[in-house]
Design a protein around this motif. Sequence first.
Motif, PDB file in Angstrom:
ATOM      1  N   UNK A  18       0.845  -1.197   0.000  1.00  0.00           N
ATOM      2  CA  UNK A  18       0.000   0.000   0.000  1.00  0.00           C
ATOM      3  C   UNK A  18       0.872   1.236   0.000  1.00  0.00           C
ATOM      4  N   UNK A  19       0.334   2.306  -0.569  1.00  0.00           N
ATOM      5  CA  UNK A  19       1.067   3.566  -0.589  1.00  0.00           C
ATOM      6  C   UNK A  19       0.035   4.685  -0.586  1.00  0.00           C
ATOM      7  N   UNK A  20      -0.004   5.462   0.476  1.00  0.00           N
ATOM      8  CA  UNK A  20      -1.000   6.548   0.563  1.00  0.00           C
ATOM      9  C   UNK A  20      -2.403   5.997   0.452  1.00  0.00           C
ATOM     10  N   UNK A  21      -3.156   6.465  -0.544  1.00  0.00           N
ATOM     11  CA  UNK A  21      -4.546   6.020  -0.705  1.00  0.00           C
ATOM     12  C   UNK A  21      -4.675   4.866  -1.709  1.00  0.00           C
ATOM     13  N   UNK A  29      -1.305  -4.852  -9.711  1.00  0.00           N
ATOM     14  CA  UNK A  29      -2.390  -3.942 -10.118  1.00  0.00           C
ATOM     15  C   UNK A  29      -2.655  -2.949  -8.992  1.00  0.00           C
ATOM     16  N   UNK A  30      -2.907  -1.679  -9.414  1.00  0.00           N
ATOM     17  CA  UNK A  30      -3.066  -0.584  -8.450  1.00  0.00           C
ATOM     18  C   UNK A  30      -4.544  -0.239  -8.303  1.00  0.00           C
ATOM     19  N   UNK A  31      -4.990  -0.024  -7.059  1.00  0.00           N
ATOM     20  CA  UNK A  31      -6.395   0.309  -6.794  1.00  0.00           C
ATOM     21  C   UNK A  31      -6.466   1.565  -5.938  1.00  0.00           C
ATOM     22  N   UNK A  32      -7.408   2.446  -6.268  1.00  0.00           N
ATOM     23  CA  UNK A  32      -7.708   3.574  -5.381  1.00  0.00           C
ATOM     24  C   UNK A  32      -8.657   3.047  -4.302  1.00  0.00           C
ATOM     25  N   UNK A  33      -8.320   3.316  -3.052  1.00  0.00           N
ATOM     26  CA  UNK A  33      -9.066   2.731  -1.940  1.00  0.00           C
ATOM     27  C   UNK A  33     -10.203   3.659  -1.504  1.00  0.00           C
ATOM     28  N   UNK A  34     -11.426   3.226  -1.742  1.00  0.00           N
ATOM     29  CA  UNK A  34     -12.588   3.983  -1.255  1.00  0.00           C
ATOM     30  C   UNK A  34     -13.241   3.246  -0.084  1.00  0.00           C
ATOM     31  N   UNK A  35     -12.436   2.452   0.629  1.00  0.00           N
ATOM     32  CA  UNK A  35     -12.993   1.669   1.737  1.00  0.00           C
ATOM     33  C   UNK A  35     -12.230   1.879   3.050  1.00  0.00           C
ATOM     34  N   UNK A  36     -10.982   2.317   2.949  1.00  0.00           N
ATOM     35  CA  UNK A  36     -10.113   2.454   4.132  1.00  0.00           C
ATOM     36  C   UNK A  36     -10.105   1.175   4.974  1.00  0.00           C
ATOM     37  N   UNK A 364     -11.215  12.153  -6.020  1.00  0.00           N
ATOM     38  CA  UNK A 364     -12.690  12.088  -5.945  1.00  0.00           C
ATOM     39  C   UNK A 364     -13.272  12.101  -7.361  1.00  0.00           C
ATOM     40  N   UNK A 365     -12.768  13.019  -8.186  1.00  0.00           N
ATOM     41  CA  UNK A 365     -13.291  13.131  -9.564  1.00  0.00           C
ATOM     42  C   UNK A 365     -13.058  11.833 -10.331  1.00  0.00           C
ATOM     43  N   UNK A 366     -11.865  11.261 -10.132  1.00  0.00           N
ATOM     44  CA  UNK A 366     -11.507  10.016 -10.809  1.00  0.00           C
ATOM     45  C   UNK A 366     -12.479   8.897 -10.428  1.00  0.00           C
ATOM     46  N   UNK A 367     -12.742   8.784  -9.108  1.00  0.00           N
ATOM     47  CA  UNK A 367     -13.630   7.708  -8.635  1.00  0.00           C
ATOM     48  C   UNK A 367     -15.059   7.938  -9.116  1.00  0.00           C
ATOM     49  N   UNK A 368     -15.524   9.169  -9.064  1.00  0.00           N
ATOM     50  CA  UNK A 368     -16.899   9.451  -9.497  1.00  0.00           C
ATOM     51  C   UNK A 368     -17.045   9.117 -10.987  1.00  0.00           C
ATOM     52  N   UNK A 369     -15.979   9.356 -11.753  1.00  0.00           N
ATOM     53  CA  UNK A 369     -15.977   8.995 -13.178  1.00  0.00           C
ATOM     54  C   UNK A 369     -16.178   7.484 -13.351  1.00  0.00           C
ATOM     55  N   UNK A 370     -15.534   6.711 -12.491  1.00  0.00           N
ATOM     56  CA  UNK A 370     -15.688   5.240 -12.570  1.00  0.00           C
ATOM     57  C   UNK A 370     -17.122   4.846 -12.209  1.00  0.00           C
ATOM     58  N   UNK A 371     -17.659   5.447 -11.124  1.00  0.00           N
ATOM     59  CA  UNK A 371     -19.055   5.138 -10.752  1.00  0.00           C
ATOM     60  C   UNK A 371     -19.991   5.409 -11.921  1.00  0.00           C
ATOM     61  N   UNK A 372     -19.761   6.552 -12.555  1.00  0.00           N
ATOM     62  CA  UNK A 372     -20.620   6.974 -13.661  1.00  0.00           C
ATOM     63  C   UNK A 372     -20.572   5.937 -14.784  1.00  0.00           C
ATOM     64  N   UNK A 373     -19.354   5.498 -15.107  1.00  0.00           N
ATOM     65  CA  UNK A 373     -19.197   4.498 -16.172  1.00  0.00           C
ATOM     66  C   UNK A 373     -19.923   3.216 -15.825  1.00  0.00           C
ATOM     67  N   UNK A 374     -19.795   2.789 -14.564  1.00  0.00           N
ATOM     68  CA  UNK A 374     -20.434   1.513 -14.189  1.00  0.00           C
ATOM     69  C   UNK A 374     -21.952   1.664 -14.225  1.00  0.00           C
TER      70      UNK A 374
END
Length: 376
Positions: A18-21, A29-36, A364-374
């Motif tokens: 892990x590194x930062x968020x 593979x790298x994941x942005x963590x929206x779960x902490x 935040x913008x990046x993650x919201x973009x993914x939600x939108x796509x899904x």
Amino acid sequence: MSKLFQNYKRAEIEFVKADGNYLFDKDGKKYLDFSSGIGVTNLGFHLPVKKALMQQVEQIWHTPNLYQNSLQEEVAKKLIGDYDYLAFFCNSGAEANEAAIKLARKATGKGEIISFQNSFHGRTFGSMSATGQDKIKEGFGDLVPHFSYAVYNDMESVKNLVSQQTAAVMIELIQGESGIHPADQDFVTELSAFCKQNNLLLIVDEVQTGIGRTGKLFAFEHYGILPDIVTLAKGLANGLPAGAILGKSQLGSAFHYGSHGSTFGGNKLAMAAASATLDSLLTNRFLDNVEEKGRFLFKSLKNELGHKVSVKQIRGLGFMIGIETSEDITSFVGKARENGLIVLTAGSNVIRLLPPLTLSKDEIKYAVGIFKRIFN
Ligand SMILES: Cc1ncc(COP(=O)(O)O)c(C=O)c1O
């Protein structure tokens, strides 16, 4: 064949770095963590916490609670600030709630505790008995007696359950596990006043909402109330096992010498991590910034997803947000993961977001973009 009890449903991947968020799996593979890590690594994999841990490991990593522990004193001071509380340290949310239940019973000499339908307070016998969900308790036989469950946000329902033997009312200000349901301000104000008038202790379970999760150190600060007992865990040591209760100092005599304890509670490593975590949270307007970013996340989700037919409601506070949806949430979590984003679920139909408080607006913008796509 796994040698583990199969009491968890685990995804196929394993995070190994892990590194930062960000989290990395075995394949890199790298994941942005929206779960902490279910609301635990609230600062992400934060360098000041790592540094504090490394320094503590060099010195000493455990001493029993038979000796002075200046790190526990330090963390208690930071948590308590100007409040008139005393602290007790343990290792988890369930243990914190056990301690709260014991303290409330002992301090009042009464046995009944009112909690709420659909609440979640943990999996030990006391905390499970406090939990207002039958599915959590099935098959375990007799529970701890004298718990009853009021309807959330319904004051009449609380009043109907009160008796001469009621010691306390126990509440999550945002019901987390059952689907991110915030309590109404009017209800909480009235509940707090009612408890005071009737000499009932108010226990607020901040295991998930505490330690900055909602944009304030404690969620009760949004509601303008002062609980008699607060329970904490999850984010307290940013990933090291730690739990705590804060109780009004007038309750101190109930937890006298020999009345309660924990071998590992307030462990040096956990306290070093907690101290560094609180330093980061409590300086440089960090929490104001979390509140602002939380509003930004909420607004972005509303703007981008609010109009989708499959999105029923978006609710929450700070960085504790639920998207109630008619989509299959398990498949949503899988799709998010394929897109490099880790999210949680809650209840039967809610996508739960508990991102690290260190998240940037770009993330935040990046993650919201993914939600939108899904959702598309
Ligand atoms: C509000 C609340 N209380 C208690 C607990 C139990 O905490 P732990 O799993 O650390 O025992 C949880 C865990 O999800 C929680 O959300």
